[in-house]
Design a protein around this motif. Structure first.
Motif, mmCIF file in Angstrom:
data_model
loop_
_atom_site.group_PDB
_atom_site.id
_atom_site.type_symbol
_atom_site.label_atom_id
_atom_site.label_comp_id
_atom_site.label_asym_id
_atom_site.label_seq_id
_atom_site.Cartn_x
_atom_site.Cartn_y
_atom_site.Cartn_z
ATOM 1 N N LYS A 76 11.272 0.914 3.702
ATOM 2 C CA LYS A 76 12.270 1.943 3.455
ATOM 3 C C LYS A 76 13.445 1.389 2.660
ATOM 4 O O LYS A 76 13.912 0.287 2.890
ATOM 5 C CB LYS A 76 12.777 2.506 4.784
ATOM 6 N N GLY A 77 13.934 2.199 1.749
ATOM 7 C CA GLY A 77 15.024 1.767 0.898
ATOM 8 C C GLY A 77 14.539 1.157 -0.389
ATOM 9 O O GLY A 77 15.282 1.077 -1.369
ATOM 10 N N GLY A 78 13.283 0.713 -0.408
ATOM 11 C CA GLY A 78 12.737 0.115 -1.612
ATOM 12 C C GLY A 78 11.670 0.984 -2.258
ATOM 13 O O GLY A 78 11.541 1.041 -3.477
ATOM 14 N N MET A 79 10.884 1.671 -1.421
ATOM 15 C CA MET A 79 9.816 2.538 -1.914
ATOM 16 C C MET A 79 9.682 3.734 -0.987
ATOM 17 O O MET A 79 9.889 3.616 0.223
ATOM 18 C CB MET A 79 8.468 1.791 -1.952
ATOM 19 N N SER A 80 9.305 4.863 -1.529
ATOM 20 C CA SER A 80 8.980 6.010 -0.695
ATOM 21 C C SER A 80 7.619 5.779 -0.047
ATOM 22 O O SER A 80 6.860 4.882 -0.452
ATOM 23 C CB SER A 80 8.936 7.282 -1.546
ATOM 24 N N LEU A 81 7.293 6.586 0.959
ATOM 25 C CA LEU A 81 5.986 6.465 1.605
ATOM 26 C C LEU A 81 4.858 6.706 0.608
ATOM 27 O O LEU A 81 3.810 6.062 0.660
ATOM 28 C CB LEU A 81 5.883 7.469 2.757
ATOM 29 N N GLU A 82 5.083 7.626 -0.323
ATOM 30 C CA GLU A 82 4.063 7.916 -1.332
ATOM 31 C C GLU A 82 3.846 6.711 -2.241
ATOM 32 O O GLU A 82 2.703 6.359 -2.588
ATOM 33 C CB GLU A 82 4.474 9.137 -2.158
ATOM 34 N N GLN A 83 4.936 6.048 -2.625
ATOM 35 C CA GLN A 83 4.825 4.861 -3.488
ATOM 36 C C GLN A 83 4.163 3.704 -2.736
ATOM 37 O O GLN A 83 3.383 2.942 -3.314
ATOM 38 C CB GLN A 83 6.207 4.460 -3.992
ATOM 39 N N GLN A 84 4.456 3.579 -1.436
ATOM 40 C CA GLN A 84 3.800 2.549 -0.631
ATOM 41 C C GLN A 84 2.284 2.755 -0.618
ATOM 42 O O GLN A 84 1.511 1.804 -0.778
ATOM 43 C CB GLN A 84 4.336 2.575 0.799
ATOM 44 N N ALA A 85 1.881 4.006 -0.411
ATOM 45 C CA ALA A 85 0.446 4.303 -0.387
ATOM 46 C C ALA A 85 -0.200 3.984 -1.730
ATOM 47 O O ALA A 85 -1.304 3.430 -1.784
ATOM 48 C CB ALA A 85 0.231 5.775 -0.030
ATOM 49 N N SER A 86 0.489 4.296 -2.827
ATOM 50 C CA SER A 86 -0.054 4.010 -4.155
ATOM 51 C C SER A 86 -0.221 2.511 -4.367
ATOM 52 O O SER A 86 -1.231 2.054 -4.912
ATOM 53 C CB SER A 86 0.868 4.592 -5.236
ATOM 54 N N ALA A 87 0.784 1.731 -3.929
ATOM 55 C CA ALA A 87 0.711 0.273 -4.081
ATOM 56 C C ALA A 87 -0.467 -0.292 -3.299
ATOM 57 O O ALA A 87 -1.179 -1.189 -3.778
ATOM 58 C CB ALA A 87 2.019 -0.360 -3.612
ATOM 59 N N LEU A 88 -0.681 0.236 -2.107
ATOM 60 C CA LEU A 88 -1.779 -0.260 -1.272
ATOM 61 C C LEU A 88 -3.134 0.113 -1.865
ATOM 62 O O LEU A 88 -4.079 -0.688 -1.856
ATOM 63 C CB LEU A 88 -1.643 0.304 0.132
ATOM 64 N N LEU A 89 -3.236 1.316 -2.397
ATOM 65 C CA LEU A 89 -4.486 1.733 -3.039
ATOM 66 C C LEU A 89 -4.793 0.862 -4.252
ATOM 67 O O LEU A 89 -5.945 0.552 -4.535
ATOM 68 C CB LEU A 89 -4.389 3.208 -3.455
ATOM 69 N N ARG A 90 -3.751 0.433 -4.979
ATOM 70 C CA ARG A 90 -3.958 -0.442 -6.131
ATOM 71 C C ARG A 90 -4.472 -1.804 -5.700
ATOM 72 O O ARG A 90 -5.355 -2.381 -6.334
ATOM 73 C CB ARG A 90 -2.647 -0.623 -6.914
ATOM 74 N N PHE A 91 -3.922 -2.336 -4.604
ATOM 75 C CA PHE A 91 -4.405 -3.630 -4.122
ATOM 76 C C PHE A 91 -5.847 -3.515 -3.645
ATOM 77 O O PHE A 91 -6.659 -4.420 -3.834
ATOM 78 C CB PHE A 91 -3.515 -4.141 -2.987
ATOM 79 N N ARG A 92 -6.183 -2.395 -3.053
ATOM 80 C CA ARG A 92 -7.544 -2.190 -2.580
ATOM 81 C C ARG A 92 -8.521 -2.116 -3.743
ATOM 82 O O ARG A 92 -9.641 -2.631 -3.667
ATOM 83 C CB ARG A 92 -7.610 -0.892 -1.762
ATOM 84 N N SER A 93 -8.104 -1.505 -4.855
ATOM 85 C CA SER A 93 -9.053 -1.243 -5.936
ATOM 86 C C SER A 93 -9.095 -2.347 -6.988
ATOM 87 O O SER A 93 -10.172 -2.770 -7.412
ATOM 88 C CB SER A 93 -8.723 0.092 -6.608
#
Length: 537
Positions: free
Chosen positions: A415-432
């Protein structure tokens, strides 16, 4: 080339194919559904390990699985349980998750690994009117956060639930006071259930579900939940509570060897001098607090007195500058304190602020330099770098992006650095596609992060729970993986190694979590920088 900025990274993340907005369009219902449906899980695209089979066989009625660390397949066990139940008859499943990123992952898990084509994630971002119009709760497999479920089904029972929580037998109370079964599902999977306690929406859902005869399978990586009171509240809900230890022989045989390598990093001389000066200032403030308010007051997290607030600010400044590097404390409010701006005789007439500027000139961040060097020398497909500081994670992540490219690095902060939506996007990128994940504690708990070859801890975990969660990210055992390897970086001549060993001892005592331990002196790689391709397997 212009220097990469944080907003540049967020913009690239939101435009990438793995952005949450793109993924959610396929995970959210698009057409209305007028009647309830159910599902059958006919097969899974995985096989359980032998210890997971044994856990599955112990699930009956409503069950809580405690203590199975992150990375050892709690979700796989839940999937196999749903397959077992749906063989008897078709079922309606509500899968509760603590966050949007985990919700996206569990929905993809249901579709890809359980073959449930119409599994949907219901986000609170979808307005209640639209949820009602689409009939989203009629689908047979719904993944959602507790708050959204509570708002749509239990809000009107607020007063009854409050009375139930105050009673000795809340489940019995609800059986006598609910005229209807408000949760229209047969089975609830409650992931990360340590959050479902007390005055939470999740706890209200569990109590109501139990009173209405809904089966519950709850999962938590936290043995005994640290608290007898918390465990007692959950005993009111569950028929069975199964506590799993990572050192059970059946579990131990299926996980890779756990190895912690403590790397002692040379602390830049000016930073070490600054650290020692701040130590003296902190000690001075502690004496003043004792004189003013007594010895016991030091144990309080006091926010009432200016003296106490200044002491805490200095303690944080001193700690973070060695644990996360000098650049991580840029912009801290503590630099405004008069004591740090006043010329000191021991510094040759310079102030602490002047010494900090010299520190940045000498080495902007010694921890970041060590991580860059370590990533150069270790072969890997996936690596995770953990730290406490959001500022440090952003700085290191951007340096890696400039060095390796956007497709190779993902940054995940809280929190304060990324929204929950941006967090999910970052994690999906690491997964893929990305090979390196730079993350704060937001990635330690409640997220399904792909298995990595090794981890780097930029700073020591602050408590045993964080220790277990960090280690759990590399405990999955893909074919050929024999060792879960963690490098813990500690600054020479500071408190860091003592703190690391203290939390290690607590982790062993509280959780029984052990690992092989070695200590090495870190040496930077000299010579030309090696390319990423040489080190990615």
């Amino acid at each position: 080339m212009a220097k990469l900025r944080w907003r540049d990274y967020l913009g690239m993340l939101e435009r990438s194919p793995s952005s949450l907005g793109t993924v959610l369009r396929t995970l959210t219902p698009r057409v209305p559904l007028s009647k309830p449906t159910d599902v059958r899980v006919l097969h899974t695209k995985y096989r359980l390990w032998s210890f997971q089979e044994r856990i599955l066989n112990r699930i009956s009625g409503s069950t809580l699985i405690l203590g199975l660390p992150t990375g050892l397949g709690k979700t796989y066990i839940a999937g196999a349980y749903l397959m077992r139940e749906s063989r008897v008859k078709p079922i309606r499943v509500l899968f509760l998750v603590p966050s949007i990123p985990l919700g996206v992952q569990q929905t993809l898990f249901a579709r890809n690994m359980l073959g449930v084509k119409h599994a949907y994630f219901i986000s609170g971002a979808v307005p209640p009117e639209k949820r009602a119009r689409l009939g989203v709760w009629n689908w047979g497999f719904v993944v959602c956060t507790p708050q959204t479920v509570y708002n749509d089904f239990l809000k009107k029972f607020d007063s009854v639930l409050e009375e139930a929580k105050r009673s000795e037998d809340p489940v019995g109370f609800l059986k006598n006071h609910l005229d209807e079964a408000p949760i229209p599902f047969d089975i609830i999977i409650a992931d990360e259930c340590q959050n479902y306690i007390g005055e939470t929406d999740g706890y209200g859902i569990l109590l109501t579900a139990r009173a209405c005869g809904v089966k519950i399978l709850a999962l938590s990586a936290t043995p005994q939940l640290h608290s007898a009171r918390r465990l007692e509240e959950l005993r009111r809900v569950f028929d069975r509570i199964e506590v799993i230890s990572i050192d059970e022989s059946a579990v131990k045989a299926m996980v890779p060897r756990r190895t912690l390598r403590i790397l002692r990093i040379p602390t830049p001389p000016t930073l070490l001098k600054l650290y020692r000066v701040l130590n003296k200032l902190v000690d001075s403030y502690r004496r003043k607090v004792v004189e003013a308010y007594g010895e016991e007051h030091l144990r309080e997290n006091c926010r009432r007195h200016g003296l106490c607030l200044n002491m805490r600010m200095l303690e944080t400044l001193r700690t973070r500058m060695v644990e996360d590097g000098a650049s991580s404390v840029l912009g801290y409010r503590a630099w405004r304190l008069k004591e740090l701006q006043r010329p000191l005789e021991e510094l040759g007439g310079r102030s602490v602020v002047d010494l900090y500027r010299r520190t940045l000139f000498e080495c902007r961040n010694h921890k970041h330099e060590a991580v860059l060097s370590l990533l150069d020398r270790v072969r890997f497909k996936k690596a995770i770098v953990f730290m406490e500081s959001i500022r440090s994670a952003r700085q290191l992540g951007l340096r890696l992006l400039e060095r390796m490219g956007f497709d190779k690095v993902s940054i995940l902060v809280g929190k304060g650095g990324m929204s929950l939506e941006q967090q999910a996007s970052a994690l999906l990128r690491f997964r893929s596609e990305a090979n390196v994940l730079v993350a704060t504690s937001v990635a330690e708990e409640g997220l399904d992060i792909p298995s990595a070859d090794f981890e780097v801890w930029l700073d020591p975990p602050s408590n045993p729970k964080k220790w277990i969660q960090r280690f759990g990210r590399i405990l999955r055992q893909p074919e050929g993986k024999k060792e879960a390897l963690v490098y813990a970086l500690v600054s020479d001549g500071t408190h860091e190694e003592a703190k690391l060993r203290r939390v290690l001892r607590l982790s062993e005592r509280v959780y029984g979590f052990t690992q092989n331990l070695s200590v090495e002196r870190f040496k930077r790689i000299l010579g030309p920088q090696k390319t990423l391709k040489r080190f990615i397997g």
